[in-house]
Design an enzyme around this catalytic site. Structure first.
Site, short mmCIF file in Angstrom:
data_model
loop_
_atom_site.label_atom_id
_atom_site.label_comp_id
_atom_site.label_asym_id
_atom_site.label_seq_id
_atom_site.Cartn_x
_atom_site.Cartn_y
_atom_site.Cartn_z
CB SER A 676 -0.95 0.01 1.20
OG SER A 676 -0.22 -0.04 2.41
CE LYS A 719 -3.43 1.05 4.77
NZ LYS A 719 -3.34 0.63 3.36
#
Length: 776
Positions: A676, A719
């Site tokens: 990511s 996140k």
């Protein structure tokens, strides 16, 4: 008998009179008494017919059968209570053409039923005689022996069948069927069928009686032997051993074991009786028997199929986690509708960071369903015997953790929480994860075999739940058995609510404080959450609350009248010291070669800073910061993408000629890996190569391909929580993450500007400042 004759009707409740039979009975109902007196006043002839329902006191014509018997009252006697004792003789079959209501009783136009005469001879009659002899030899009732002579006394088949049906103890319904059967051959076949079935029943009864007698003889023999053994032990001074064996025998009888288990226990008990009490082998046998009789073979908890109550309990025990609670309620609803308390084919696995409430959710499930709760920690388990048990031939053998947990629960249908299945390991002692495959498979766990017991135990009623921090550590075969339910980290608002509603009251009670002695106002709790903890769960938050309680406890112990009201962040700092974490970690100014990414870990989301610098060199790519292989591959893809798009980005064709690119991720002591960070690495490298600054109020996450496509990633809630903690206002996300975004609270989404992208060009347009601004 004439063609049609009007006769008084006597309804019979549980009697059927066949032609040629004499039957005594007592009449007491008004209708029956009047019918009998009407018959006695004329020629004593009556129509005897059975009621369809014997409970009806005053039957109507529809309540009577259509076929009965024309009979004659042979004897009658009036009793003291007004009832009549009668002896009637059946004369002929007749059908009721029409019932007529008289004053109290019924009369009937009885039409005779003509039957064709048939001689009682032939093979069918011979078989009937054989069946009759077989039945009478098995029944062994002296009063029935006279039936043996009936075949020789009656030459007419119909009369023979009626006589046999009257003398044999056939049930009332079959007797009515025989009355209605016009053809003698039909009556013959029905009697033969009844005699054959009754003979078979009597044979089975004799076999069972012989078995019972044999068992009784064996029990008596065992009793005598035990008494002798008790006397021998008394002479040897070992009376207590005999008492212990008797207690074991009683416990085996009361344990409710299956046949195989009870037979094994009895066999082991006989072996134990022949051993000296103090030997090691006797101790092993005694321990084995203790395990067998202590297990809940039939004991169950009374489950509570109240979904509304389960919802209330989940809300009481946990704040937030709405999607998780809804899935648990669906699981419980299916289990309650099935009726056996299980939801087959579905084993829930709660996946999330430490401290988010996975294990406590299992306790809530048990409380909501009225089951016992058993927790088994699988972290670091390497030995297969921990699941399946040790064989009894080993020294210090004991059953596996599942059997031990069932014994602690005292019920065969508890909630089993298998904690930390992602931390199972394997070595030369076996693979525990492979053993769990059978345990968690509803098609196999009804016959789970523990090596120590060496007897199958039914685990199908156990409600299994699992927990894990990450899915990567779960073996694929085991993962296939599980339904994953992810528990993301809590938002700051959720942590504040949890602290006020659950954690602080519990810590006050554990430290002997009252709510008046320590009061934390909401601003102080918010400061505690933001400045003293940095985690996805609330375990660290609870530790900080415990620290505050201990400090107040010291003051109260010194001055009992102390009361502390913490209203502000400054007051909290006086109590706990300076905050451990900064409110925001994002960069304050745009910089060249510095991009902010978002990463996921087992402890929650984190802000990931990526630095890139261009140095004179020989075209090498330098990487530092403990990057894993996946991140290094993402960096290679990012550099290759930049080189392939050099003309569009305003870069020279020979991008790395005479210079090196150095990429560093701070906090180098911490290993980092995952796809990511791809667009973050590409943004930092392109910023360093082009000299354009990266926005400091922006963070990003997404996987990059060689062609510059941005692919979806997971862990968005964690996140985004990290982005808000760091003070970031805009977050770049890959398109196609709608399902992940559904788990993000609306309050968190409203505070951040979420921009979805599909290509690296869109990322650069958003993240890089124009060249003229960078130059200024």
């Amino acid at each position: 008998m004439p063609k049609s004759e009007s006769l008084p009707v006597i309804p019979l409740r549980d009697v059927v009179v066949l032609p040629g039979a004499r039957v005594p009975f007592v009449a007491g109902r008004p209708a029956s008494l009047q019918a009998e007196r009407a018959a006695l006043a004329v020629d004593s002839r009556v129509f005897l017919v059975k009621q369809r329902d014997g409970e009806i006191r005053e039957p109507a014509p529809k309540d009577l059968h259509g076929v009965g018997t024309v009979g004659r009252i042979v004897e009658h006697e009036e009793l003291a209570d007004g009832h009549l004792r009668l002896l009637v003789e059946g004369q002929a079959r007749a059908s009721a053409a029409r019932f007529i209501k008289q004053d109290v009783h019924l009369s009937v136009d009885a039409e005779p039923i003509r039957t064709k005469s048939s001689r009682a001879r032939g093979r069918a009659v011979q078989e009937l005689v054989v069946n009759l002899d077989e039945y009478l030899s098995l029944e062994a009732q002296p009063q029935l022996d006279e039936l043996r002579e009936l075949p020789t006394e009656h030459s007419d088949l119909g009369q023979l069948c009626d006589a046999l049906a009257s003398g044999l103890p056939v049930d009332i319904e079959l007797r009515q069927e025989l009355l209605e059967a016009v053809a003698p051959s039909d009556r013959l076949e029905r009697l033969r069928s009844w005699l054959e079935s009754e003979s078979e029943r009597l044979r089975l009864d004799r076999q069972l009686n012989r078995k019972v007698e044999s068992q009784l003889e064996r029990s008596q023999r065992e009793f005598i032997l035990r008494e002798k053994l008790k006397a021998i032990r008394s002479e040897l001074g070992a009376e207590n051993a005999g008492d212990e064996l008797e207690q074991l025998d009683e416990r085996i009888a009361k344990a409710g074991m299956p046949e195989e288990a009870e037979a094994r226990a009895r066999e082991e008990l006989l072996r134990l009786e022949s051993m000296a009490p103090m030997t090691a082998e006797a101790s092993v046998s005694r321990t084995y028997l203790d395990w067998l009789v202590s297990l809940p073979w039939t004991q169950r908890s009374e489950t509570v199929p109240d979904i509304a109550g389960a919802r209330r309990i989940l809300e009481e025990d946990h704040h937030g986690l709405d999607r998780v609670k809804e899935r648990i309620l669906e699981h419980l609803a299916v289990a309650s509708l099935r009726g056996d308390g299980t939801a087959r084919g579905s084993v829930l696995c709660l996946v999330g960071p430490p401290g988010v409430g996975k294990t406590s959710l299992g306790r809530s499930i048990a409380r909501a369903t009225g089951r016992e709760f058993v927790r088994i920690s699988l972290g670091g388990v390497r030995d297969e015997a921990e699941i399946r048990g040790h064989r009894r031939t080993y020294v210090g053998a004991y059953p596996g953790r599942l059997i031990q947990g069932l014994k602690r629960a005292g019920a065969k249908n508890p909630v089993f929480m298998l904690d930390e299945v992602d931390k199972l390991a394997s070595d030369f002692r076996g693979d525990p994860a492979a053993s769990l495959l059978e345990v968690l498979d509803p098609e196999q766990n009804h016959g789970f075999l523990d090596h120590y017991l060496d007897i199958e135990f039914d685990l199908s009623e156990v409600m299994f739940c699992c927990t894990a921090n990450v899915v990567d550590g779960i073996p694929p075969a085991l993962l296939d058995r599980l339904e994953l339910i992810r528990l993301p980290g809590y938002t700051a608002e959720e942590k504040v609510e949890i602290a006020e509603r659950f954690l602080l009251p519990r810590q006050l009670e554990e430290h002997g404080l009252s709510a008046k002695q320590l009061r934390l106002r909401r601003p102080a709790v918010q400061a505690l959450v933001s400045g003293y903890t940095r985690e996805a769960g609330v375990r660290g938050l609870e530790r900080r609350l415990a620290t505050a309680c201990r400090k107040v406890a010291v003051r109260v112990a010194e001055k009992p009248r102390t009361k502390l009201d913490v209203k502000t962040a400054a007051a909290l700092e006086d109590l706990l010291g300076a905050p451990e974490h900064r409110q925001a970690e994002a960069e304050s100014e745009p910089q060249v070669g510095l991009a902010q990414g978002l990463s996921w870990s087992a402890t929650g989301g984190q802000l990931l800073v990526v630095e890139a610098a261009v140095l004179p060199g020989e075209g090498e790519l330098l990487v530092t910061g403990q990057l894993g292989s996946v991140m290094k591959e993402s960096l290679q893809a990012a550099v290759s993408h930049a080189r392939s798009r050099s003309s569009e980005l305003g870069l020279p064709d020979k991008l790395l000629d005479g210079r090196d690119v150095h990429v560093h991720v701070p906090e180098g002591a911490i290993p980092k890996d995952g796809p990511s960070a791809g667009i973050t690495l590409a943004t930092a490298v392109i910023s360093a190569l082009t000299g354009r600054k990266v926005r400091s109020d922006l963070a990003m996450t997404g996987e990059i391909t060689l062609r510059g496509r941005v692919l979806p990633v997971g862990g968005l809630k964690e996140k985004l929580l990290a982005a808000r903690r760091a003070g970031v206002g805009t977050v770049i996300l890959p398109a196609g993450c709608e399902r992940e975004l559904e788990e993000v609270p609306d309050a968190l989404r409203s505070e951040l500007e979420l921009v979805e992208v599909t290509s690296m060009d869109e990322v650069l347009d958003l993240a890089l400042l124009p060249a003229e601004k960078a130059a200024s």
